[in-house]
Design a protein around this motif. Structure first.
Motif, short mmCIF file in Angstrom:
data_model
loop_
_atom_site.label_atom_id
_atom_site.label_comp_id
_atom_site.label_asym_id
_atom_site.label_seq_id
_atom_site.Cartn_x
_atom_site.Cartn_y
_atom_site.Cartn_z
N ASP A 80 0.68 -1.26 0.31
CA ASP A 80 -0.28 0.25 0.62
C ASP A 80 1.06 1.48 -0.16
O ASP A 80 1.02 2.34 -0.71
CB ASP A 80 -0.84 -0.31 1.30
N LEU A 112 -3.22 0.66 -11.95
CA LEU A 112 -3.57 1.38 -10.62
C LEU A 112 -4.11 2.23 -10.55
O LEU A 112 -5.72 2.13 -9.93
CB LEU A 112 -2.40 1.49 -10.09
N GLY A 115 -8.01 1.11 -11.37
CA GLY A 115 -8.36 -0.31 -9.90
C GLY A 115 -8.06 -1.08 -10.37
O GLY A 115 -8.28 -1.75 -9.43
N GLN A 116 -6.87 -1.40 -10.91
CA GLN A 116 -6.31 -3.18 -11.54
C GLN A 116 -6.12 -3.02 -9.93
O GLN A 116 -5.24 -2.34 -9.24
CB GLN A 116 -5.55 -2.79 -12.29
N ASP A 117 -5.13 -4.87 -9.91
CA ASP A 117 -4.93 -5.12 -8.52
C ASP A 117 -3.74 -5.35 -8.65
O ASP A 117 -3.37 -5.34 -9.66
CB ASP A 117 -5.08 -6.74 -8.67
N PRO A 118 -2.77 -3.94 -7.38
CA PRO A 118 -1.19 -4.21 -7.92
C PRO A 118 -0.57 -5.11 -7.68
O PRO A 118 0.38 -4.59 -7.80
CB PRO A 118 -1.30 -3.12 -6.56
N ARG A 119 -1.11 -6.60 -7.60
CA ARG A 119 -0.67 -7.64 -6.89
C ARG A 119 -0.18 -7.62 -9.08
O ARG A 119 0.68 -8.98 -9.11
CB ARG A 119 -0.84 -8.77 -6.60
N ARG A 120 -0.65 -7.14 -10.00
CA ARG A 120 -1.03 -7.50 -11.01
C ARG A 120 -0.84 -6.76 -11.80
O ARG A 120 -0.30 -6.34 -13.34
CB ARG A 120 -2.11 -7.86 -11.48
N THR A 121 -0.64 -5.47 -11.52
CA THR A 121 -0.41 -4.44 -12.46
C THR A 121 1.06 -4.36 -13.10
O THR A 121 1.09 -3.51 -14.31
CB THR A 121 -0.47 -2.70 -12.09
N THR A 154 7.98 -6.89 -2.84
CA THR A 154 6.83 -5.94 -2.39
C THR A 154 7.14 -4.86 -3.40
O THR A 154 6.08 -3.90 -4.16
CB THR A 154 6.77 -5.63 -0.80
N PRO A 158 3.70 -2.94 -7.58
CA PRO A 158 3.08 -2.16 -8.73
C PRO A 158 3.50 -2.15 -10.26
O PRO A 158 2.33 -1.67 -10.67
CB PRO A 158 2.83 -1.39 -7.91
#
Length: 328
Positions: A80, A112, A115-121, A154, A158
């Protein structure tokens, strides 16, 4: 330890801003400046930095400092915090209309914002934005290479969640983590190689040269007996100096070795290497600054950075105090 944190942060800015005017090809840099060893404005015909004044930091340092501020507020590296820092930086520089935003970072941030998932962007991010801004992660892990690598994963997620990008960023973070406690450049370079090897096991499988091999190739060139211009040209021609992560990180370790870890010498070599010189300089000088400490950066050069309005906006000394507080 504060002197090493300050050395890393000022080193990042030194390498970034000093090498900023260099052209993308060494012949053009030589034509414009000769041997580039003093602060210069970016030439009017510069491909990326035209109009920037001497001493101006670029997105390399801005993103690193933005991440550092977010990690301080969060008490450590979190997904985050990483996302928030990148989005705030992008808004600050009007990223949609800025020529300085790298392709992987732009792609990831736009995803991002949608609104896409930051684990996939970051699954397509393979350029050098990850290693250029990773220094704060290394600073938060003095002597802890596994911890630095874990948090690098981590911080890359993103925008740069591919194996080459993580491997390159992990090499830099691990080297800085080791530099916080080591007094040997050899130990720092060995940590970088260890980080690169660990990092290549993380993220999306992606094509690209081995970061470890490119570092080793650069070190072999750096330790030859040829003069500095000859070795730099071989780094440019054989290792590469583009946005490609293995090239960027390999070249950065090569000039770090050539300079024996001296921050100002590292900045000069990065500038004369050319290519993506500001990014290579930012990476190499961040490591050199963490190794040598703030005392190794000439006061006159610190004064140039302190006078830059973009650098001033980040209050780097407050960032250093905040990072020290998180470590403690």
């Amino acid at each position: 330890m504060l002197n090493k944190i300050l050395g890393c942060l000022y080193g990042q800015a030194l390498g970034d801003a000093f090498a900023m005017p260099a052209h993308i090809h060494p012949d053009d840099t030589i034509h414009a400046f000769g041997w580039l060893d003093s602060w210069q404005d970016a030439p009017d015909d510069h491909l990326v930095h035209a109009g920037l004044p001497a001493g101006r930091i670029t997105d390399d340092s801005e993103q690193a400092f933005s991440l550092a501020q977010a990690f301080i507020a969060a008490g450590g590296v979190t997904l985050d915090a990483t996302v928030g820092a990148l989005l705030r930086w992008y808004e600050r520089v009007d990223g949609d209309n800025s020529p300085y935003v790298g392709p992987s970072t732009r792609r990831g941030i736009n995803a991002l914002k949608a609104g896409q998932d930051p684990r996939r962007t970051g699954l397509w991010g393979d350029t050098n934005g990850a290693p250029m801004r990773i220094a704060p992660v290394g600073l938060l892990h003095p002597g802890d290479i596994p911890g630095a690598v874990a948090d690098t994963v981590t911080a890359c997620m993103p925008t740069h969640f591919t194996q080459p990008a993580i491997s390159g960023a992990a090499a830099v973070a691990a080297a800085i983590a080791q530099a916080m406690t080591a007094d040997s450049l050899d130990a720092i370079i060995a940590a970088g190689l260890q980080g690169a090897e660990s990092g290549r096991e993380q993220g999306r499988r992606w094509f690209g040269a081995s970061v470890v091999f490119k570092i080793e190739q650069a070190l072999a060139i750096a330790t030859r007996s040829d003069d500095s211009p000859t070795r730099l040209r071989r780094l440019f021609d054989e290792v590469g100096a583009t946005l490609n992560v293995p090239e960027t990180v390999g070249a950065a370790f090569g000039i770090l070795q050539m300079a024996d870890g001296d921050p100002k010498r590292t900045a000069i070599l990065a500038a004369n290497l050319s290519g993506d010189a500001d990014t290579i300089g930012a990476i190499a000088c961040a490591i050199a600054g963490a190794f040598a400490g703030i005392e190794a950066i000439p006061p006159a050069d610190m004064a140039v950075l302190d006078a830059d309005e973009v650098f001033q906006a980040y209050d780097v000394r407050a960032i250093a105090d905040g990072l020290l507080g998180v470590i403690a």
